[in-house]
Design an enzyme around this catalytic site. Structure first.
Site, PDB file in Angstrom:
ATOM      1  CD  GLN A   1      -0.482   5.951   4.759  1.00 25.07           C
ATOM      2  OE1 GLN A   1      -0.700   5.156   3.858  1.00 25.07           O
ATOM      3  NE2 GLN A   1      -1.454   6.474   5.487  1.00 25.07           N
ATOM      4  N   GLY A   2       4.373   5.589   5.622  1.00 28.35           N
ATOM      5  CA  GLY A   2       4.936   4.325   6.109  1.00 28.35           C
ATOM      6  C   GLY A   2       4.088   3.724   7.205  1.00 28.35           C
ATOM      7  CE1 TYR A   3       0.553   6.290   8.773  1.00 26.72           C
ATOM      8  CE2 TYR A   3      -1.674   5.417   8.665  1.00 26.72           C
ATOM      9  CZ  TYR A   3      -0.809   6.452   8.957  1.00 26.72           C
ATOM     10  OH  TYR A   3      -1.303   7.631   9.431  1.00 26.72           O
ATOM     11  CB  SER A   4       1.244  -1.749   5.347  1.00 26.55           C
ATOM     12  OG  SER A   4      -0.094  -1.361   5.287  1.00 26.55           O
TER      13      SER A   4
ATOM     14  CD  GLU B   1     -12.447  16.345   2.672  1.00 31.05           C
ATOM     15  OE1 GLU B   1     -12.265  17.170   3.589  1.00 31.05           O
ATOM     16  OE2 GLU B   1     -13.272  16.534   1.773  1.00 31.05           O
TER      17      GLU B   1
ATOM     18  CB  SER C   1      -9.260  -4.892   3.602  1.00 32.04           C
ATOM     19  OG  SER C   1      -9.672  -5.450   4.833  1.00 32.04           O
TER      20      SER C   1
ATOM     21  CD  GLU D   1     -12.772  -8.469   3.002  1.00 32.76           C
ATOM     22  OE1 GLU D   1     -11.816  -7.677   2.827  1.00 32.76           O
ATOM     23  OE2 GLU D   1     -13.508  -8.837   2.065  1.00 32.76           O
TER      24      GLU D   1
END
Lengths: 378, 391
Positions: B126-129, B244, B375, B377
């Site tokens: 997964q290429g998100y961050s 899910e 996260s 937060e």
């Protein structure tokens, strides 16, 4: 698996909530607790007429055949309104003691009158030295001919100031702290030798120390079996824990909702304080505390009826620990987030705080129940 | 109100339980239980075993090879999987990309990729961050510029779990710089063997290589690898996040962890007596067990809603926050119980008891649990805004 209420349960929930909203606002409650008696007999009769006093008892004695789930629905709504009428002491404690252990005669004569609102009960299990230990019983019941003679003092009896009849734990054999040898007796509060020293509790309700000085009762006053009262007492208290947890949940939820509404309107630095992230996260933590406690309340209500006694005890202790911690947390946060007004007698928040503080110690503190839970093992 | 499974559900549970007992390799169970890092071969071979029984793509509908289970059946399956000591499946292809392709993909994309996910022929990452886009994901900068029939990708992705095992990556990229930042994001599928891709390992505080930084230098990707429309990437990413929720809390795995901790506390000796007789430790374990019960019942509520076809209630929003707190707390207890064995680092059983060999690694690894997947937060920001109406 289903966690929704049945149609009947939803009707009860709506009815009790509506009553709190329309007939039991904060001002009304303040007047009630400022009165001489400290609760409203008219309201109590109304509860009886609406069927709430018999909601969890078997149909044979005039009840409605419900379970702890129904009791908790009523108690949660009562917690939202901080109701002071003696539902816990009369219905949940006294009533269940008779429903689980009473003779047919006791059920027909006394429990039926509890359901009709004509008799108030109290369960007197504590003593000055016993703290949370239900088996530490000094009060004695000595057999003399066909009578039992009771001597001793029971302390901090919920609803003790109002009770027509008191169910007393007394020692019929064994050592002071032995689980064996405890018997429950149904004693008339007006009987000779009974003196009731009534006082106020922090939430405005009335309680009492009940002294027994050569109080003579017959064998027909025994609730449950001779010498075997401990198991019954423990079961009744576990039901009391479940009900009181539901009440605490109602108070926590009210304190949370009022705090959420407050931070949306209270302005400082030119904006609503609810726009500050530090406040937002604290409200989220309160919200999570309430919802997790709701889950725990459902858990204990569903497990009370378990045939496995250890499972029942563990469920009650787990709920008391968890909801106790979270109740204290929500009470403290509600006051803190209200700022100065939160510490005043004038605002309802302080009264929720008082009520929830009392809850933490009732039927055993968090520490007591954490130990009980651990001792019960797997 | 009841917490009972139906007769059919109980039979289903028995069947699943028996299957795990029969088919879970002992060595895999051992590694998973003590927290040893699994090799790529371990994971692929186990996925294939699950698939051979029809137990891999359990959340997928029948038309794509799934079993069409109810939410309750999926929950039971996951609970039995965890109770058996089996590792949780790889989620990127099955849980993340699969549902996205089913909802937003073209027929060609579905036909091409879904069977390969199911049959473990592809490994997706997964290429998100990005280095500058963590919690503030929408500020991502990796560019995809259309050039003829291909997008040209430039930029970098970080914290890419198992990129070094993967042959494909689903990525959020920026296709438009002149609009609201969310509206300029697109969802694209990238072949990891394409020229211009460099993978640099990141070793995490458990001393293991799970994470990577991936660099894209003029990587050319066919236009047909775009999923949905240009600018739809943010919508797709949000769709994934709400998918899910019934197993997100990890209750079943935490229950097994707790059971193992108690067993360890009974068998390990301290000051001449079993550890469990230490009054403080006893109460710490009891306190975590009670929190876990609360979490389990919150999970049941979400499950019951999902199974009845209702939207999960507000309680579902706390599952990730509380679930990861519990995972961390249990790993912390294990380190505490390990005493001096907590010093062991990549040691074998000649150095100390098996149950403590990886205690510290696991504790270290799980610090990431309250960071990944949004996260704690950020989760609270979302709850405050969406549920509590605070802004």
């Amino acid at each position: 698996m289903d966690f929704s209420f049945s149609e009947e349960q939803t009707l009860i929930k709506n009815a009790v909530e509506k009553f709190i909203q329309n007939d039991y606002d904060f001002e009304t409650r303040n007047k009630i607790i400022a009165g001489d008696e400290g609760f409203d007999r008219g309201i109590w009769k109304q509860f009886a007429d609406l069927g709430w006093l018999g909601i969890s008892f078997p149909e044979e004695v005039g009840g409605f055949g419900g379970s702890a789930v129904e009791t908790n629905i009523v108690m949660e709504a009562f917690g939202g309104g901080m109701v002071v009428e003696p539902f816990l002491s009369t219905v949940v404690l006294g009533g269940n003691a008779l429903a689980f252990g009473g003779t047919d005669a006791q059920k027909q004569e006394v429990l039926a009158k509890v359901i009709s609102g004509d008799v108030l009960l109290a369960l007197a299990y504590g003593e000055a030295q016993s703290r949370y230990d239900l088996s530490d019983v000094k009060t004695s019941a000595e057999k003399k001919a066909d009578q039992y003679v009771l001597n001793g003092e029971k302390t901090v009896v919920f609803g003790g100031a109002w009770a027509d009849k008191v169910i007393v734990s007394a020692r019929t054999s064994g050592d002071q702290c032995s689980e064996q040898g405890i018997t429950l007796f149904l004693v008339d509060a007006k009987a000779e030798g009974v003196s009731v020293n009534a006082y106020k509790s922090m939430d405005g309700a009335r309680m009492a120390n009940v002294s027994l000085n050569n109080v003579s009762v017959g064998a027909d006053a025994i609730v449950g079996s001779l010498d075997e009262g401990f198991g019954l007492l423990e079961k009744v208290i576990d039901y009391g824990i479940s009900a009181l947890c539901a009440e605490a949940l109602g108070s926590m939820n009210a304190a949370y909702e009022k705090t959420l509404a407050y931070v949306k309107t209270r302005e400082q630095f030119g904006v609503a304080i609810g726009s500050f992230q530090v406040i937002q996260h604290r409200l989220v933590d309160m919200f999570m505390a309430v919802e997790s406690s709701r889950s725990m309340g459902m858990m204990v209500a569903l497990k009370l009826g378990s045939r496995d006694v250890v499972e029942r005890k563990k469920a009650a202790s787990a709920a008391k620990v968890y909801i106790g911690d979270n109740a204290r947390y929500c009470a403290q946060e509600a006051v803190q987030l209200h700022g100065g007004i939160g510490v005043t007698e004038e605002l309802d928040i302080g009264h929720y705080f008082r009520r929830l503080t009392l809850f933490c110690g009732a039927f055993g503190s968090t520490d007591y129940h954490l130990s009980r839970f651990a001792d019960l093992g797997e | 109100m009841n917490i009972d499974y139906t007769k059919e559900e109980l039979e289903f549970q028995q069947g699943v339980r028996a299957w795990f007992k029969e088919n879970l390799p002992a060595d895999l169970k051992r590694k998973n239980q003590i927290g040893e890092t699994l090799s790529k071969e371990d994971m692929v071979s186990w996925q294939k075993t699950l698939n051979s029984a029809g137990y891999l793509v359990v959340s997928w509908p029948k038309e794509h090879g799934g079993p069409d289970w109810t939410a309750t059946q999926r929950y039971i399956f996951d609970s039995e999987r965890a109770a058996a000591g089996a590792p949780i499946g790889l989620s990127m292809g099955i849980i993340m990309l699969g549902p996205v392709l089913m909802a937003f993909g073209t027929e060609e994309q579905k036909e091409r990729y879904l069977p390969r996910i199911k049959d473990c022929e592809d490994w997706w990452c997964q290429g998100y961050s990005e280095p500058g886009a963590g919690s503030d994901l929408a500020s991502l900068k990796t560019q995809a510029v259309l050039d003829g029939d291909e997008y040209v990708i430039n930029g970098t992705k970080i914290w890419t779990t198992y990129a070094h095992h993967a042959n494909h990556c689903f990525c959020l990229v920026r296709t438009d710089n002149d609009c609201k930042i969310q509206a300029g994001i697109s969802f694209i599928l990238i072949d990891m063997t394409a020229p211009g891709i460099e993978i640099r390992p990141i070793v995490s505080i458990d001393g293991e290589h799970h994470l990577n930084q991936v660099f894209f230098d003029n990587v050319r990707v066919p236009k047909e690898n775009l999923v949905g429309q240009e600018g739809q990437g943010w919508t797709i990413a949000k769709y994934l996040l709400t998918h899910e929720r019934t197993t997100i809390a990890g209750v079943a795995d935490s229950k097994l962890n707790l059971l193992n901790l108690k067993e360890t506390a009974r068998t390990q000796i301290a000051n001449g007596a079993p550890l469990i007789e230490d009054p403080q430790l006893r109460l710490k374990i009891a306190a975590e067990e009670i929190k876990l019960i609360a979490l389990e019942y919150t999970n049941f509520r979400t499950l019951a809603d999902t199974a009845a076809g209702r939207a999960p209630g507000p309680e579902s929003s706390l599952l990730k926050v509380k679930g990861t707190e519990t995972q961390q707390a249990l790993s912390e207890l294990a380190v505490e119980m390990a005493g001096y064995y907590a010093y062991l680092w990549k040691a074998d059983e000649t150095a100390g008891p098996a149950e403590f060999l990886h205690a510290t690694e696991k504790y270290n690894f799980l610090r990431a649990a309250t960071i990944y997947g949004g996260s704690t937060e950020v989760q609270k920001n979302v709850v405050a805004k969406m549920l509590l109406g605070l802004r």
